[in-house]
Design an enzyme around this catalytic site. Sequence first.
Site, PDB file in Angstrom:
ATOM      1  N   HIS A   1     -11.444   2.265   2.641  1.00  0.00           N
ATOM      2  CA  HIS A   1     -10.803   2.902   1.489  1.00  0.00           C
ATOM      3  C   HIS A   1     -11.713   3.190   0.301  1.00  0.00           C
ATOM      4  CE1 HIS A   1      -6.426   1.751   2.682  1.00  0.00           C
ATOM      5  NE2 HIS A   1      -7.093   2.336   3.652  1.00  0.00           N
ATOM      6  N   TRP A   7       0.869  -1.187   0.000  1.00  0.00           N
ATOM      7  CA  TRP A   7       0.000   0.000   0.000  1.00  0.00           C
ATOM      8  C   TRP A   7       0.899   1.227   0.000  1.00  0.00           C
ATOM      9  CZ3 TRP A   7      -0.300   3.828   3.917  1.00  0.00           C
ATOM     10  CH2 TRP A   7      -1.168   4.884   3.579  1.00  0.00           C
ATOM     11  N   ASP A  32     -11.646   7.394   6.695  1.00  0.00           N
ATOM     12  CA  ASP A  32     -10.892   6.172   6.976  1.00  0.00           C
ATOM     13  C   ASP A  32     -10.201   6.311   8.327  1.00  0.00           C
ATOM     14  OD1 ASP A  32      -9.545   3.738   6.601  1.00  0.00           O
ATOM     15  OD2 ASP A  32      -7.845   4.738   5.644  1.00  0.00           O
ATOM     16  N   GLU A  71      -3.153  -3.044  -2.216  1.00  0.00           N
ATOM     17  CA  GLU A  71      -4.271  -2.382  -1.521  1.00  0.00           C
ATOM     18  C   GLU A  71      -4.552  -1.015  -2.127  1.00  0.00           C
ATOM     19  OE1 GLU A  71      -3.354  -1.640   2.614  1.00  0.00           O
ATOM     20  OE2 GLU A  71      -5.409  -1.096   3.117  1.00  0.00           O
ATOM     21  N   HIS A  80      -8.559  -6.034   4.453  1.00  0.00           N
ATOM     22  CA  HIS A  80      -8.209  -5.354   5.695  1.00  0.00           C
ATOM     23  C   HIS A  80      -9.541  -4.959   6.303  1.00  0.00           C
ATOM     24  CE1 HIS A  80      -3.818  -3.760   5.243  1.00  0.00           C
ATOM     25  NE2 HIS A  80      -3.890  -5.070   5.388  1.00  0.00           N
ATOM     26  N   ASP A 118      -7.066  -4.175  10.469  1.00  0.00           N
ATOM     27  CA  ASP A 118      -6.247  -2.976  10.257  1.00  0.00           C
ATOM     28  C   ASP A 118      -6.942  -1.769  10.875  1.00  0.00           C
ATOM     29  OD1 ASP A 118      -4.556  -0.980   9.417  1.00  0.00           O
ATOM     30  OD2 ASP A 118      -5.213  -1.005   7.328  1.00  0.00           O
ATOM     31  N   ASP A 139     -10.068   4.342  10.913  1.00  0.00           N
ATOM     32  CA  ASP A 139      -9.495   3.139  11.516  1.00  0.00           C
ATOM     33  C   ASP A 139      -9.871   2.955  12.980  1.00  0.00           C
ATOM     34  OD1 ASP A 139      -7.898   1.703   9.401  1.00  0.00           O
ATOM     35  OD2 ASP A 139      -7.054   3.693   9.192  1.00  0.00           O
ATOM     36  N   LYS A 162      -6.839   2.694  -2.455  1.00  0.00           N
ATOM     37  CA  LYS A 162      -7.415   3.676  -1.525  1.00  0.00           C
ATOM     38  C   LYS A 162      -7.973   4.851  -2.302  1.00  0.00           C
ATOM     39  CE  LYS A 162      -6.389   6.025   2.787  1.00  0.00           C
ATOM     40  NZ  LYS A 162      -5.548   6.007   3.981  1.00  0.00           N
ATOM     41  N   ASP A 196      -9.561  -2.741   1.632  1.00  0.00           N
ATOM     42  CA  ASP A 196      -9.677  -2.259   3.015  1.00  0.00           C
ATOM     43  C   ASP A 196     -11.008  -1.523   3.051  1.00  0.00           C
ATOM     44  OD1 ASP A 196      -9.586  -0.158   5.071  1.00  0.00           O
ATOM     45  OD2 ASP A 196      -7.478  -0.673   5.363  1.00  0.00           O
TER      46      ASP A 196
HETATM   47  C1  RNT Z   1      -3.752   2.865   5.123  1.00  0.00           C
HETATM   48  C2  RNT Z   1      -3.873   1.419   4.833  1.00  0.00           C
HETATM   49  C3  RNT Z   1      -2.755   0.550   5.298  1.00  0.00           C
HETATM   50  C4  RNT Z   1      -2.276   0.906   6.672  1.00  0.00           C
HETATM   51  C5  RNT Z   1      -1.332  -0.076   7.294  1.00  0.00           C
HETATM   52  C6  RNT Z   1      -0.607   0.500   8.467  1.00  0.00           C
HETATM   53  O1  RNT Z   1      -4.878   3.583   4.867  1.00  0.00           O
HETATM   54  O2  RNT Z   1      -5.086   0.932   5.314  1.00  0.00           O
HETATM   55  O3  RNT Z   1      -3.119  -0.771   5.210  1.00  0.00           O
HETATM   56  O4  RNT Z   1      -3.344   1.074   7.556  1.00  0.00           O
HETATM   57  O5  RNT Z   1      -0.491  -0.572   6.347  1.00  0.00           O
HETATM   58 ZN    ZN Z   2      -5.390  -1.186   5.221  1.00  0.00          ZN
END
Ligand code: RNT
Ligand code: ZN
Length: 412
Positions: free
Chosen positions: A257, A180, A289, A221, A281, A321, A291, A223, A254
Amino acid sequence: MSRYSQAKDIYAAYGIDTEYALDKLRDVCISVHCWQGDDVIGFDSREALSGGIQTTGNYPGRARSFEELCADIDVALSLIPGKKKLNLHASYAVAEGEPAGRDEIEPKHFEKWVEFAKKRGMGLDFNPTFFAHPMVKDGLTLSSPDEEVRAYWVNHGRACIRIAQYFAEETGVPCVMNIWIPDGYKDIPADRLSPRARFKKSLDEILDTPYDKSKVYVTLESKVFGIGVESYTVGNAEFCLSYSDHKGITPLMDNGHYHPTEVVSDKISSLLLFNEKIALHITRGVRWDSDHVILLDDETKEIAKEIVRNDALERVFIATDYFDASINRISAWVTGVRNVQKALLAALLEPSEAMKKLQEEGRLTELMVLSEELKLAPLGDIWNEFLEREGKEKDYFAKIKEYEEKVLVKRI
Ligand code: RNT
Ligand code: ZN
């Protein structure tokens, strides 16, 4: 009659075998991200977190070293049932003295992690770290127009493939290596193509590194945007899906994303039709995003259903994640991972064949009635049975609180 046997009968009336569900759940491997324990800081750089990802909060007890992080991971693992893998970032390289440059890290910098994983009978997953580093120039890494910068990050990716293969060979478990990059622009770019062309070239160069495809699964990945890269991200969904398909690597989604009304649950079946494996993820975005810790919310459950009802437990690499520094970090780990498992259990306890049939026959009213009825089925009793069989306590907070008082608050 125990609550479990009563619940078992209730599910049996729907044609569901709770024993089968419990057996299946035990075998699902969740790749637990190491970066919840230290707010994504790692050990190799003094740079602040960058790349549009952010950890907020200053709850006491962040792990500051390899030893502290391992101790915290152990507490988390002791409270998480089922099969686990540990997901590492390159920034967690353990060095004696000065850390090695990311372009020259080697398996030896991860020997201690391998030892940790082997002792616990776990596999390891891996991620090159393309952020929080002085060689990120103008927010760009693999897509940088500066050849020196681009080459540095290509070498990082190549080094990581070698480390991923080393992980797989040492642990005997294939390693998922996820790429990523944070690259993008805050405001409307004049050229969207060139950065993507350079990213493509860089990925080609990274993937030129010889590696054993039965041991290392390279994932990519995508985004849609990040803080500071609101207008354009180089690795958007279309780029990453097309590239993965073109090169025969594995796409990674993810669920933080995408545009806020898009859901990953709806994308899984499409990718399953065109990919042998896919990777996820799992996170929880709140308005962006962000998290947050995974909850047992509708989308988490829907993602789990799509994996289970499409018979894809063997084809989906499931990883967590998220990073929350505002609450006890170990509790954040346990709560989030357990919620993925609870969602999978709920999915395994669905009469999905019967429900698919109702859909095929156009009996959508009945489908709705049944789906709603199932929401009140005694999932909790089956979950508690799972915990008991796994030897894990239901209320994990007491253990965590004790560790917080004994260990975490003393880290100042
Ligand atoms: C970032 C991505 C990525 C990170 C990690 C730390 O938006 O989701 O996967 O969160 O690699
Ligand atoms: Zn991620």
